[in-house]
Design a protein around this motif. Structure first.
Motif, PDB file in Angstrom:
ATOM      1  N   UNK A 159     -13.211  -9.577  -2.728  1.00  0.00           N
ATOM      2  CA  UNK A 159     -12.494  -9.364  -1.237  1.00  0.00           C
ATOM      3  C   UNK A 159     -11.030  -8.386  -1.941  1.00  0.00           C
ATOM      4  N   UNK A 160     -10.569  -8.435  -2.720  1.00  0.00           N
ATOM      5  CA  UNK A 160      -9.304  -7.661  -3.674  1.00  0.00           C
ATOM      6  C   UNK A 160      -9.916  -6.694  -3.498  1.00  0.00           C
ATOM      7  N   UNK A 161     -10.378  -6.126  -4.435  1.00  0.00           N
ATOM      8  CA  UNK A 161     -11.425  -5.056  -4.284  1.00  0.00           C
ATOM      9  C   UNK A 161     -11.231  -3.969  -3.078  1.00  0.00           C
ATOM     10  N   UNK A 162     -12.218  -4.932  -1.869  1.00  0.00           N
ATOM     11  CA  UNK A 162     -11.979  -4.229  -0.684  1.00  0.00           C
ATOM     12  C   UNK A 162     -11.216  -3.728  -0.331  1.00  0.00           C
ATOM     13  N   UNK A 163     -10.013  -4.926  -0.523  1.00  0.00           N
ATOM     14  CA  UNK A 163      -8.959  -4.143   0.223  1.00  0.00           C
ATOM     15  C   UNK A 163      -7.850  -3.150  -0.204  1.00  0.00           C
ATOM     16  N   UNK A 164      -8.369  -3.095  -1.488  1.00  0.00           N
ATOM     17  CA  UNK A 164      -7.638  -2.192  -1.939  1.00  0.00           C
ATOM     18  C   UNK A 164      -7.551  -0.563  -1.368  1.00  0.00           C
ATOM     19  N   UNK A 165      -9.435  -0.274  -1.378  1.00  0.00           N
ATOM     20  CA  UNK A 165     -10.434   0.653  -0.703  1.00  0.00           C
ATOM     21  C   UNK A 165      -9.682   1.062   0.661  1.00  0.00           C
ATOM     22  N   UNK A 166      -9.076  -0.085   1.206  1.00  0.00           N
ATOM     23  CA  UNK A 166      -8.841  -0.344   2.850  1.00  0.00           C
ATOM     24  C   UNK A 166      -7.314   0.459   2.469  1.00  0.00           C
ATOM     25  N   UNK A 167      -6.471   0.061   1.735  1.00  0.00           N
ATOM     26  CA  UNK A 167      -4.993  -0.012   0.833  1.00  0.00           C
ATOM     27  C   UNK A 167      -4.991   1.589   0.673  1.00  0.00           C
ATOM     28  N   UNK A 168      -5.802   2.317   0.073  1.00  0.00           N
ATOM     29  CA  UNK A 168      -5.984   3.108  -0.370  1.00  0.00           C
ATOM     30  C   UNK A 168      -6.085   4.464   0.498  1.00  0.00           C
ATOM     31  N   UNK A 169      -7.687   4.355   1.497  1.00  0.00           N
ATOM     32  CA  UNK A 169      -7.348   5.081   2.306  1.00  0.00           C
ATOM     33  C   UNK A 169      -6.372   5.295   3.808  1.00  0.00           C
ATOM     34  N   UNK A 170      -5.182   4.240   3.569  1.00  0.00           N
ATOM     35  CA  UNK A 170      -4.630   3.944   4.640  1.00  0.00           C
ATOM     36  C   UNK A 170      -3.338   5.021   3.781  1.00  0.00           C
ATOM     37  N   UNK A 171      -3.082   4.612   2.656  1.00  0.00           N
ATOM     38  CA  UNK A 171      -1.820   5.038   1.960  1.00  0.00           C
ATOM     39  C   UNK A 171      -2.257   6.955   1.778  1.00  0.00           C
ATOM     40  N   UNK A 172      -3.580   6.793   1.738  1.00  0.00           N
ATOM     41  CA  UNK A 172      -3.595   8.858   1.859  1.00  0.00           C
ATOM     42  C   UNK A 172      -3.738   9.700   3.228  1.00  0.00           C
ATOM     43  N   UNK A 173      -4.355   8.959   4.084  1.00  0.00           N
ATOM     44  CA  UNK A 173      -3.750   9.458   5.140  1.00  0.00           C
ATOM     45  C   UNK A 173      -2.838   9.394   5.590  1.00  0.00           C
ATOM     46  N   UNK A 174      -1.279   8.240   5.585  1.00  0.00           N
ATOM     47  CA  UNK A 174      -0.650   8.554   6.318  1.00  0.00           C
ATOM     48  C   UNK A 174       0.537   9.824   6.136  1.00  0.00           C
ATOM     49  N   UNK A 175       0.986  10.234   6.983  1.00  0.00           N
ATOM     50  CA  UNK A 175       2.022  11.346   6.693  1.00  0.00           C
ATOM     51  C   UNK A 175       3.312  10.967   6.277  1.00  0.00           C
ATOM     52  N   UNK A 176       4.163  12.174   5.046  1.00  0.00           N
ATOM     53  CA  UNK A 176       5.691  11.890   5.442  1.00  0.00           C
ATOM     54  C   UNK A 176       6.432  11.280   6.776  1.00  0.00           C
TER      55      UNK A 176
END
Length: 208
Positions: free
Chosen positions: A43-60
């Motif tokens: 579950x932590x690995x799946x959540x890491x992927x989800x968090x990584x996507x959000x971190x890559x998408x959010x703009x300054x």
């Protein structure tokens, strides 16, 4: 307490949109932090992927909106900054940590600074500790910040925490209160190691 947009989501369409996209899905603002350590590995690995996507998408611009909000928004922003390794926000996170305007976000700032891991990050932690270890009447994020500084020393070979550990020094005096306090710094450091490992996993999944 919080930034100029704290508590204004109901009448601030821009803030509301950013919160709905990055802060509230899956109650992210609660899960990012100690709750991560209680997740099963898969579950932590799946959540890491989800968090990584959000971190890559959010703009300054969106990060700036969150950092001007309340603790939920600021905590979430700090984690996304850590995962996307946006070191240009180092100074802003240091300012927020030093201001300590509200609860719950301070540890997230420490995790972000630890994930950057530079001398400049240690200096921000030192500035925080120099101010708040002189306040035995306040129990904010002193213990977690001190554990973070100790970890940065261990990783870098520096000795920035030494000044606080001298007999009769600020750490000992803050622990003496009143009220008397006791903290398991090794436990905090272990938690920090695991949280930083999550940051690295999320960053890798996003290609950061």
């Amino acid at each position: 307490m919080g930034g100029p947009r704290a508590g204004r989501a109901h009448d601030d369409p821009e803030l509301r949109a950013v919160i709905q996209r990055y802060v509230t899905p899956g109650r992210r603002y609660l899960k990012l932090g100690g709750a991560l350590l209680r997740l099963e590995e898969a579950e932590r690995a799946r959540y890491a992927q989800e968090t990584g996507r959000a971190a890559g998408e959010i703009t300054p611009q969106e990060l700036d909106v969150l950092l001007a909000g309340g603790w939920r928004e600021r905590k979430t922003a700090a984690w996304l900054i850590a995962v996307s390794r946006r070191t240009e926000y180092r100074g802003r996170l240091g300012e927020l940590l030093l201001a300590s305007e509200g609860p719950y976000a301070g540890a997230a700032y420490c995790v972000a600074l630890a994930s950057f891991g530079a001398e400049a990050d240690a200096a921000l932690l030192v500035a925080y500790l120099e101010r708040y270890l002189r306040r035995p009447d306040l129990a904010y994020d002193q213990a977690f910040a001190f554990a973070t500084l100790l970890r940065l020393d261990a990783w870098s070979g520096r000795s920035d925490a030494t000044r606080f550990l001298r007999p009769g020094g600020l750490w000992q005096r803050w622990l003496g209160g009143p009220p008397d306090r006791s903290y398991n710094l090794s436990g905090y450091q272990d938690a920090l190691d695991r949280l930083c490992a999550f940051v690295r996993s999320a960053a890798a999944s996003a290609g950061a």
